[in-house]
Design a protein around this motif. Structure first.
Motif, short mmCIF file in Angstrom:
data_model
loop_
_atom_site.label_atom_id
_atom_site.label_comp_id
_atom_site.label_asym_id
_atom_site.label_seq_id
_atom_site.Cartn_x
_atom_site.Cartn_y
_atom_site.Cartn_z
N ALA A 112 -0.13 2.19 2.95
CA ALA A 112 -0.05 2.61 1.55
C ALA A 112 -1.31 2.21 0.80
CB ALA A 112 1.17 2.00 0.89
N LEU A 113 -1.72 3.02 -0.14
CA LEU A 113 -2.87 2.72 -1.00
C LEU A 113 -2.58 1.44 -1.77
CD1 LEU A 113 -5.63 3.80 -2.13
CD2 LEU A 113 -4.28 4.89 -3.94
N GLN A 114 -3.46 0.46 -1.64
CA GLN A 114 -3.21 -0.85 -2.26
C GLN A 114 -3.63 -0.90 -3.72
OE1 GLN A 114 -1.50 -3.35 -0.57
NE2 GLN A 114 -1.22 -1.64 0.85
N ASP A 115 -4.72 -0.22 -4.02
CA ASP A 115 -5.27 -0.29 -5.38
C ASP A 115 -5.03 1.04 -6.09
OD1 ASP A 115 -6.63 -0.70 -7.71
OD2 ASP A 115 -8.63 -0.80 -6.79
N ILE A 116 -3.98 1.09 -6.89
CA ILE A 116 -3.60 2.34 -7.54
C ILE A 116 -4.64 2.81 -8.55
CG2 ILE A 116 -2.32 1.37 -9.49
CD1 ILE A 116 -1.19 4.32 -7.32
N THR A 117 -5.48 1.90 -9.00
CA THR A 117 -6.50 2.30 -9.98
C THR A 117 -7.59 3.17 -9.34
OG1 THR A 117 -7.81 0.30 -9.65
CG2 THR A 117 -6.08 0.21 -11.33
N GLN A 118 -7.57 3.31 -8.02
CA GLN A 118 -8.48 4.27 -7.39
C GLN A 118 -8.16 5.70 -7.81
OE1 GLN A 118 -9.07 3.88 -3.13
NE2 GLN A 118 -8.67 1.67 -3.22
N ILE A 119 -6.94 5.89 -8.27
CA ILE A 119 -6.53 7.20 -8.77
C ILE A 119 -6.79 7.22 -10.27
CG2 ILE A 119 -4.61 8.81 -9.07
CD1 ILE A 119 -3.32 7.53 -6.60
N TYR A 166 3.63 1.19 -6.65
CA TYR A 166 3.25 0.90 -8.04
C TYR A 166 4.46 1.07 -8.96
CZ TYR A 166 1.07 1.94 -12.60
OH TYR A 166 0.73 1.99 -13.93
N ILE A 167 5.21 2.14 -8.76
CA ILE A 167 6.37 2.39 -9.62
C ILE A 167 7.45 1.32 -9.41
CG2 ILE A 167 8.31 4.00 -9.96
CD1 ILE A 167 6.32 6.29 -9.51
N GLY A 184 6.24 -3.74 -12.07
CA GLY A 184 6.92 -4.30 -13.24
C GLY A 184 6.80 -3.42 -14.47
N ASN A 185 6.06 -2.33 -14.36
CA ASN A 185 5.87 -1.44 -15.51
C ASN A 185 6.98 -0.40 -15.65
OD1 ASN A 185 3.42 -2.71 -16.10
ND2 ASN A 185 2.28 -1.34 -14.74
N PHE A 186 7.88 -0.34 -14.67
CA PHE A 186 8.91 0.70 -14.67
C PHE A 186 10.29 0.08 -14.41
CE2 PHE A 186 4.90 2.41 -13.16
CZ PHE A 186 4.71 3.52 -13.99
N PRO A 187 10.83 -0.66 -15.36
CA PRO A 187 12.15 -1.28 -15.14
C PRO A 187 13.24 -0.24 -14.85
CG PRO A 187 11.50 -1.43 -17.46
CD PRO A 187 10.29 -0.98 -16.70
#
Length: 759
Positions: free
Chosen positions: A222-229, A276-277, A281-284
């Motif tokens: 899995a892509l580790q660094d979501i900020t690459q998107i 990421y989702i 922690g950004n998506f309770p």
């Protein structure tokens, strides 16, 4: 028991199959091609390298089917594709209004297996092309991994609808891959090298709520660094399936041979996104969600495009150029994507719409270098820019139907594909398509064998459009709204509307038409009025001095005013619509299309309908009433609204709507074609989106046909399909054919586009 001793080598089991047409590719284009050809009477081999039919629309990929309707987000009214693809979409909406992709698989497969002239080979990939001479295919070699069988597929005609063009490629047919320069065709929207020359692949995922906390441990890849998107902040816990079309990659690679590499990168992205989702922690709200499905094969957009005798270009779409050999239409936007896909800083797509439908010429549907090879689907002869529009599945399926009919005519007359590009064979092809429900903009069916053309046509009633009563909702004019009104040449009738103003205000009213008579983009303003309103109810008479020069739809436009609410009507009538100057970001509709300078795209406003149960017509009085719903419309050769409704509509109060064909002498009738209104304006997206009804409200459900003695010769209950075509068990000889129907609803009168009779 089977027992074999050692041998140096063995051969695969082999079978030789022969047909009139071999169709490679079981996406919607190949499927509709095969069904059309089979129904026209020829034997078809349909070869699909996947376990299901439908291609990108299947449960393996799960992209919704769209075409010229564009989610009802453009100005293409009554633009859903006709013929077999319409039949499939209507059937799916009836069986599957919830948009279950598994059910859609069954709908498509049902249509194929019920055709006795089709032999279907699933899980079977073409691996070689065998040629009779340098420019003629003799047979294909294919292999089925499931039964370990090698097939030799022999036919005089072949259609490549495989997406990547495997038959065209192996046969040596001329093709292109990537974008043309602006200079080659004068296409101002041709992309730069920085934007990229190819559209990438996409994978989707579905989630479900388990009702209890679910943890997610991502796979190591899995892509580790979501900020690459760059657009990672756009992800939500709610979007899934093809709403995530912009999870795209591969436009910098070889989109044929690098597909597996592209798929792995997309898997990395999807599992990285889900990580990421679930774990950022950004998506309770995602605590109880789990992954239900992730695509195993990517949905492909672009690879090879093969050259025909004509290459469709940007100008054909934007200028809506006419072609003598038109056999289909398109209407999706010119929709190009940055080659870097989800890793691009640029928006996920650039969608630029035309003002209306454009014709697709037959010369784009066969190879210019291989004499017996048809092209269908996304590989037809178009430039990269034009491909941005023609590639979508509704349009591709429509093209496949044209190829299927062309193949049937070629086989019957022992012709090659190119032979049909000119008269008289071209006219035979166009008429044959029109007869099967394939609307071709600008063409009218003239069928000399149709007995209806010789009949006197009478009815129990015809709708005189005088009033749409004030019995519907009262809605604020928070966006500009317009009523489409079909007008005939001459004076504009007096129009009367009813509005409530919260305070004294001024209502701006405009009367508009389209610059092209069959378009529904209100880009010509005939007259403007400013109407002073008092607080409370206002009955507003509108008198226009403008003259209507030819039959067309006029737009009665009421411009946005938050202090005004408008009365609407519950009455819905075939060929009548209200439209609104709102936005639909899903198709880059922001109320007005304002392209950059010098890219060859028009600037104009979007006026689009609302989906039911919204989208009521204005409450309206018309004096004198409009007579456009004549019984004569059932034989005018156009079976959908264009510049006029083109339909017979009975009066609202007719207790038994009846249409009578009467001849001066007895006629023998064995076959009858009827075309009803299954709402060509509704996109009927196949998956993910649900629909408010499973039967279109305008469609006549119960009807019967009687002869001149009053005997019922055919009766249909629970109809929901656009086209009903049937052969009578016993031909009848009669001087009268009587069509009796029930109105489809309390507020909807009976309507019929077309009736054709054959001996």
């Amino acid at each position: 028991m089977i027992k074999e001793e050692f041998t140096e080598n063995r051969r695969l089991k082999s079978e030789r199959l022969q047909a009139d047409l071999v169709v490679t590719g079981g996406g919607l284009s190949g499927t509709c091609c095969a069904i059309t050809a089979a129904r026209a009477g020829i034997k078809v081999l349909l070869v699909q390298d996947r376990p299901v039919l439908g291609g990108n629309s299947s449960s393996e990929v799960r992209l919704w089917v769209l075409g010229a309707t564009s989610h009802m987000g453009n100005n293409n009214r009554w633009a859903r594709e006709g013929g077999v693809i319409d039949e499939i979409l209507v059937e799916n909406t009836y069986r599957n209004p919830e948009g279950n992709p598994i059910i859609f698989d069954t709908v498509v497969l049902d249509k194929v297996v019920n055709e006795p002239n089709i032999t279907l080979l699933l899980n079977t990939a073409v691996i070689a092309v065998n040629k009779k001479d340098p420019d003629t295919i003799e047979s294909l070699t294919a292999f089925c991994s499931q039964n370990s069988t090698q097939y030799t597929l022999v036919a005089p005609l072949f259609c490549d609808a495989s997406g990547d063009g495997i038959v065209g490629f192996l046969s040596g047919a001329a093709f292109r891959m990537g974008a043309e320069s602006k200079e080659e065709f004068g296409e101002k929207f041709a992309p730069s090298a920085e934007y990229g020359e190819l559209l990438g692949h996409s994978l989707y995922f579905y989630s479900k709520d388990t009702g209890k906390p679910v943890k997610f441990i991502p796979p190591t890849y899995a892509l580790q660094d979501i900020t690459q998107i760059p657009r990672y902040k756009r992800f939500t816990a709610k979007e899934h399936g093809c709403q995530l079309w912009w999870i795209e990659y591969g436009g910098r690679l070889d989109t044929v041979h690098d597909t597996e590499k592209i798929k792995w990168e997309l898997w990395k992205v999807i599992y990285g996104v889900w990580n990421y989702i679930k774990n950022s922690g950004n998506f309770p709200e995602a605590e109880t969600l789990t992954l239900e499905w992730v695509g195993q094969i990517p949905g492909k957009r672009e690879s090879r495009r093969f050259e025909g005798d004509y290459i469709l270009k940007q100008q054909d779409i934007v200028e809506q150029r006419t072609h003598q050999d038109a056999i289909a239409f398109g209407g999706w936007s010119i929709d190009l994507h940055p080659a870097d896909g989800v890793f691009s800083e640029k928006p996920g797509c650039n969608q630029w719409h035309a003002k209306g439908l454009y014709q697709i010429p037959y010369r784009c549907l066969y190879s210019r270098t291989i004499k017996n090879l048809f092209l269908a689907g996304r590989i037809i002869s178009v430039s990269h820019v034009a491909f941005g529009s023609s590639r979508v599945m509704g349009t591709s399926a429509y093209i496949g139907q044209a190829v299927g009919m062309a193949a049937a005519i070629c086989q019957a007359k022992q012709l090659l594909p190119r032979d049909l590009s000119k008269a008289p064979h071209l006219y035979e092809l166009q008429n044959a398509l029109l007869k099967t429900g394939q609307h071709i903009p600008g063409l009218i069916l003239r069928d000399e064998k149709d007995l209806t053309r010789k009949a006197q046509i009478n009815t129990s009633s015809e709708l005189l459009l005088q009033e749409l009563p004030m019995d519907g909702p009262l809605l604020p004019l928070d966006a500009s709204a317009a009523q489409l009104i079909p007008l005939l040449p001459g004076n504009v009738p007096e129009l009367r509307i009813h509005a409530i103003a919260s305070q004294a205000t001024e209502l701006n009213v405009e009367l508009r038409i389209s610059s092209r008579v069959d378009n529904h983009t209100p880009d010509v303003t005939l007259e403007k009025q400013a109407i002073s309103l008092n607080a409370g109810l206002n009955c507003i008479p509108l008198h226009f001095t403008a003259q209507i020069e030819q039959p067309c739809y006029a737009f009665l436009c009421l411009m946005k005013n938050p202090n005004v609410s408008l009365h609407y009507s519950q009455k819905r009538v075939t060929g009548l619509l209200s439209v609104f100057n709102k936005t639909n970001p899903a198709v880059s509709n922001y109320g007005k299309q304002t392209p950059p300078e010098d890219i060859g795209i028009d600037e104009f406003e979007f006026w689009c309908p609302q989906r039911r149960p919204e989208g009521h017509n204005f409450a309206l009085k018309i004096n004198p009433g409009i007579r456009v719903f004549s019984a004569q419309n059932v034989s005018n050769g156009i079976a959908r609204p264009t510049s006029q409704p083109n339909t017979w509509v009975a009066d609202f109060h007719d207790p038994q709507p009846t249409l009578i064909l009467e001849w001066s002498s007895p006629q023998t009738i064995s076959k009858i074609d009827l075309t009803f209104d299954a709402d060509y304006d509704h996109p009927m997206e196949t998956v993910l989106m649900s629909h408010p009804e499973n039967r279109m409200p305008f469609c006549i459900r119960h009807y019967r046909l009687l002869n001149d003695t009053g005997q019922v010769v055919f009766e249909k209950e629970d109809n929901y399909q656009t086209r009903n075509s049937f052969t009578l068990d016993n031909p009848i000889t009669t001087k009268r054919l009587i069509f009796q129907a029930e109105a489809p609803g309390e507020h909807i009168p009976a309507a019929l586009f077309e009736i054709r009779c054959y001996s």
